[in-house]
Structures are given as C-alpha cells and as structure tokens.
Design an enzyme around this catalytic site. Structure first.
Site, PDB file in Angstrom:
ATOM      1  N   GLY A   1      14.948   8.783   5.103  1.00  0.00           N
ATOM      2  CA  GLY A   1      15.349   8.572   3.714  1.00  0.00           C
ATOM      3  C   GLY A   1      14.757   7.288   3.173  1.00  0.00           C
ATOM      4  O   GLY A   1      14.464   6.345   3.929  1.00  0.00           O
TER       5      GLY A   1
ATOM      6  N   VAL B   1       9.516   5.747  -0.107  1.00  0.00           N
ATOM      7  CA  VAL B   1       9.868   4.502   0.585  1.00  0.00           C
ATOM      8  C   VAL B   1       9.363   3.298  -0.198  1.00  0.00           C
ATOM      9  O   VAL B   1      10.090   2.318  -0.393  1.00  0.00           O
ATOM     10  CB  VAL B   1       9.305   4.493   2.019  1.00  0.00           C
ATOM     11  CG1 VAL B   1       9.575   3.151   2.697  1.00  0.00           C
ATOM     12  CG2 VAL B   1       9.913   5.629   2.839  1.00  0.00           C
ATOM     13  N   GLY B   2       8.116   3.350  -0.652  1.00  0.00           N
ATOM     14  CA  GLY B   2       7.552   2.214  -1.373  1.00  0.00           C
ATOM     15  C   GLY B   2       8.345   1.847  -2.615  1.00  0.00           C
ATOM     16  O   GLY B   2       8.546   0.655  -2.901  1.00  0.00           O
TER      17      GLY B   2
ATOM     18  N   LYS C   1       7.189   9.409  17.653  1.00  0.00           N
ATOM     19  CA  LYS C   1       8.195   8.371  17.848  1.00  0.00           C
ATOM     20  C   LYS C   1       8.435   8.109  19.334  1.00  0.00           C
ATOM     21  O   LYS C   1       8.640   6.956  19.748  1.00  0.00           O
ATOM     22  CB  LYS C   1       9.495   8.781  17.151  1.00  0.00           C
ATOM     23  CG  LYS C   1       9.350   8.870  15.640  1.00  0.00           C
ATOM     24  CD  LYS C   1      10.559   9.509  14.988  1.00  0.00           C
ATOM     25  CE  LYS C   1      10.388   9.613  13.476  1.00  0.00           C
ATOM     26  NZ  LYS C   1      11.503  10.346  12.840  1.00  0.00           N
TER      27      LYS C   1
ATOM     28  N   LEU D   1       0.855  -1.186   0.000  1.00  0.00           N
ATOM     29  CA  LEU D   1       0.000   0.000   0.000  1.00  0.00           C
ATOM     30  C   LEU D   1       0.889   1.233   0.000  1.00  0.00           C
ATOM     31  O   LEU D   1       1.534   1.554   0.998  1.00  0.00           O
ATOM     32  CB  LEU D   1      -0.909   0.000   1.232  1.00  0.00           C
ATOM     33  CG  LEU D   1      -1.697  -1.293   1.516  1.00  0.00           C
ATOM     34  CD1 LEU D   1      -2.616  -1.097   2.715  1.00  0.00           C
ATOM     35  CD2 LEU D   1      -2.480  -1.737   0.292  1.00  0.00           C
ATOM     36  N   GLY D   2       0.961   1.909  -1.141  1.00  0.00           N
ATOM     37  CA  GLY D   2       1.805   3.085  -1.279  1.00  0.00           C
ATOM     38  C   GLY D   2       3.066   2.768  -2.053  1.00  0.00           C
ATOM     39  O   GLY D   2       3.688   1.716  -1.855  1.00  0.00           O
TER      40      GLY D   2
ATOM     41  N   LYS E   1       4.305   5.892  11.678  1.00  0.00           N
ATOM     42  CA  LYS E   1       4.493   6.331  13.064  1.00  0.00           C
ATOM     43  C   LYS E   1       3.302   7.115  13.592  1.00  0.00           C
ATOM     44  O   LYS E   1       2.952   7.005  14.776  1.00  0.00           O
ATOM     45  CB  LYS E   1       5.764   7.171  13.186  1.00  0.00           C
ATOM     46  CG  LYS E   1       5.802   8.403  12.296  1.00  0.00           C
ATOM     47  CD  LYS E   1       7.106   9.154  12.447  1.00  0.00           C
ATOM     48  CE  LYS E   1       7.197  10.309  11.457  1.00  0.00           C
ATOM     49  NZ  LYS E   1       7.387   9.839  10.062  1.00  0.00           N
TER      50      LYS E   1
ATOM     51  N   GLY F   1      17.552  19.779   1.267  1.00  0.00           N
ATOM     52  CA  GLY F   1      16.562  18.713   1.217  1.00  0.00           C
ATOM     53  C   GLY F   1      16.328  17.989   2.527  1.00  0.00           C
ATOM     54  O   GLY F   1      15.613  16.978   2.563  1.00  0.00           O
TER      55      GLY F   1
END
Length: 435
Positions: free
Chosen positions: A301, A13-14, A204, A8-9, A104, A186
């Site tokens: 990242g 990251v995905g 977190k 999902l996504g 998170k 960035g």
C-alpha cells in the site's frame, strides 16, 4: 542548509512520499538537523501526476539529468523494475549520492551491482521498503541483529496470496473464487501473475536471505511455487490436521549453506504465522542469541510503503548533515556478501510432505503405495483413506525427507496403474515454536 532529494517516480508510493515530506516538514527538520526538500521529481508523464502538495515546477522527464545535478544530495527511487532504474541508481551511487529505493525486483536480481557502485562512490544504500511494506524489518536484520547469528527466516511477504489463502480457509472457497474476491477488493492486480505464481515473494526472499546470511542470493536462485494449484480439498485437509496453508518464504542456514524457497506450506495453527490473515505480512526470525522474533504489519500500500521510504530518507539525511559537519557518517549498503555461502538446490532441502492420491479401491493398494515411499527412503507418519465407489483417496503425511526423495517417489507413483492421479503435494513446515 537543506538536504535536497531527487525523487524518481511519483505513482502510488511516490505521491505518498511527497505528502509525508510536506506534512511532516517541521518534524523532519527537527529529526535531521536541517530541512529536507525535493530538488526535483522525475516522471514519464507529468500530466498524470496527482500528488496534491507537489510544486509542478519540480517535475521533469529527465531522471538522469536530475540525479546528476550538483545540488542533489540523495536519490529516492520508487519507479520499480530493472531498467532504467538500475542505470540511474548505479550512476547516482558512483557519484557518491546516497540512494533510497523500494525496488525489490532490482535488488533481488542485481543487488550486487548496487552494492559495488555504493562502495566505489562511498555512498549509502537503503531499501527498507523493498520487503514487507511499512514493517520495520530490514534495518533490524542488518543493524540490530548484526552481531547475532540468524539461522532461519520464515515469512508471509505477499499480501495478495495471503488474502486468497485466508479466504479459502475461512469460507471453503476455491482458488478462482478467492482470487476474484481479492481482485474486486483491490488486493490483486488485473494481472496477478507476479503474486499468485510466487515471483514477488521470491524477490523478497532473495533480499531477506542476502541480509540474514551475508551472502548474495538472487531471485533466480530461489525455488519458487505459486498457489494456483492449492485446492479447497487441500485447505480442508490442512484444517483436519490442525494446520493452515500459507505461501511462505523460507531462508535457512543448513550445514554451511543457505536454502531459500517460496511455496505453499501447511503450518500448525498454533504457529504465530498461522494467525496472520487478510492482506497482512509477517516475518518470523530465529537467531542464536535473540531467539524467536516476530515482525508483523501492513505489507503493501502507498502509505505503509512510503512510511518505510521516509524512515530511510531520515537516515540518509542525517548522514548528509553529519558529513557536512566533518564526520564520516554511517557507510552501509546492507548487501555485504562476506560469508559467500553456497545456495543449496531444492533437492537437498529436508522437510515433511502432505501427499493426496486418488487410487483404485482394492486390496493391497495401500501396501503397494507404501512400498514406493519406502523404496525411496521416505518414511510415512500417517495415512488416511476414504473410499468412493471403485476409487479411494489416500492422504499421506511423511516424516522429514529430502525433496529429491519425495520427487522420485511422486514420479514413480504417477506411472502406477493403481494410482489414478497424484492430486496434490504440499509441504508441511513449522513445528509449533516454544513459548
């Protein structure tokens, strides 16, 4: 027979998860005992997916339909946010499908709902990537240290704020200049509110406290301050004390309760966390038997976070294979709350403070100010005064005192005619750990 995943996504990251699944396919098969394949990838805008190694036929906009498919063994969620992710994951867990998530915000707000759904469905819930990116931290807390008694967790868990404060310390820049540099490189989002105001770190901190103390802690129960009020004068004052300012998340067990907070703090330069620079993360864990442990690495990242997600995928896939062979596998959610410790309000937290006051430069001012601290039971450790014309600056460092006492002291000081302003209040944490 392959272990099939619903992803999902497929953002930053995905896309990296897709890449790693493709590049490490042979190794994953050897580690798991079966191939690990994507059954489908749910995204909102298929035309924007940039994962180069992804079969476009796997894309769908129907996340719920994908995760309900009978050929899906586990669900991997890297969408983020509360809804619709909560509904998707609760449904998957209730169906008995194991879940890997990096979310998170959802875990910090309603991890209990995910835990309950996992128990109801007999499914596993993994979330290593939710805190500190690629640093292997949560699994040691919930597995390696499960037989120990953790007493305190202190961490730098937000790379953006750590980069900003590191730049301020290294160059003497103010907050605005350091934030601009972080944005240009960035490290900071166009809207940095979640980072600089401490919301990201608070989420977190809630997850870390829940794991460390077997108590459900939500982000709303975490005391939170950001770093936007930290000035170059505060950083310089910390340097004079042999300290550095960091945005810390602190979770500790105190007198049968849990205290969880996120705020800027001065820590000694000899402390292991003081040397954590740039956008890196680190978490310092203290336990009765294991003693002091340090976890350090890239905290954000695409690649580091995807590495943590992949580690969870391997664990889930092994469990799926074990169940197919007639075993039960390892059932866990990591969010068991059997201790049910109360969460202490910030007013009861005891620590030291660095207070900077702009005052009138005339006889008796120091004694008058000191009497206010004494009246509220806050003991002064050191005082440094510098004068300029008719005004002066007092820098006061206290001994340990309850936060409520310091708050009452500052409130009274703000209403005194001789006090021009309470320029800053920064907590002082972390005795230098024993070698």
């Amino acid at each position: 027979m392959a272990v099939r995943l619903a992803l999902l996504g497929c953002g930053t990251v995905g896309a990296q998860v897709v890449r790693l699944l493709h590049e490490q396919a042979d190794d994953l098969t050897a580690r798991v005992g079966a191939p690990v394949e994507l059954a489908g990838v749910a995204v909102r805008r298929p035309d924007r997916v940039r994962a180069v190694s992804l079969d476009r036929d796997l894309l769908t906009t129907d996340a719920l339909g994908l995760l309900k498919r009978p050929d899906v063994d586990a669900v991997v969620e890297v969408v983020g946010g509360i809804e619709p992710a909560r509904g998707w994951l609760v449904e998957a867990l209730r169906q008995g499908k194991d879940v890997v998530t990096a979310n998170k915000a959802l875990l910090a707000e309603d991890g209990g709902a995910l835990h309950d759904a996992a128990v109801a469905g007999g499914a596993d819930l993994y979330f290593e990537a939710a805190v500190a990116g690629g640093i292997p931290l949560l699994r040691p807390l919930r597995e390696s240290l499960h037989g120990d008694r953790i007493t305190r967790v202190t961490g730098i868990v937000n790379g953006t704020t750590n980069f900003i404060l590191s730049a301020m310390d290294a160059t003497g820049a103010g907050f605005t200049e350091a934030l601009e540099e972080a944005t240009e490189l960035g490290y900071a989002e166009a809207d940095p509110t979640a980072d600089v105001d401490g919301f990201d770190a608070a989420a977190k901190a809630a997850i870390l406290a829940s794991l460390a103390f077997h108590t459900r802690v939500t982000a709303a129960e975490v005391y939170r301050e950001g770093i936007s009020e930290v000035t170059s004068a505060d950083v310089a004052s910390a340097r004079e004390m042999g300290c550095v300012i960091k945005l810390l998340c602190l979770a500790e067990r105190v007198d049968g309760a849990v205290a969880v907070r996120v705020h800027p703090a001065m820590i000694p330069r000899q402390h292991p966390l003081a040397a954590v620079g740039g956008a890196y993360n680190a978490v310092f864990v203290e336990a009765d038997a294991a003693g002091q442990l340090m976890f350090y690495g890239a905290g954000a990242g695409g690649s580091p976070t995807a590495s943590a997600v992949l580690g969870d995928i391997v664990a889930v896939a092994r469990t799926v294979v074990a169940r197919r062979a007639g075993g039960n596998g390892l059932r866990q959610t990591g969010l068991e709350a059997y201790a049910e410790l109360p969460v202490r309000p910030i007013g009861e937290v005891v620590t030291r403070y660095h207070v900077r006051l702009d005052v009138a430069d005339r006889p008796g001012v120091l004694a008058t100010v000191a009497s206010v601290f004494a009246r509220h039971g806050v003991s002064i450790a050191t005082v440094h005064q510098t004068g300029r014309s008719s005004d002066a600056t007092l820098v006061i460092v206290t001994h340990r005192a309850p936060d409520s006492a310091l708050t009452a002291t500052v409130a009274e000081l703000r209403h005194m005619e001789i006090v021009r302003s309470v320029a800053s209040v920064v907590r002082v944490e972390g005795e230098t750990p024993a070698g």
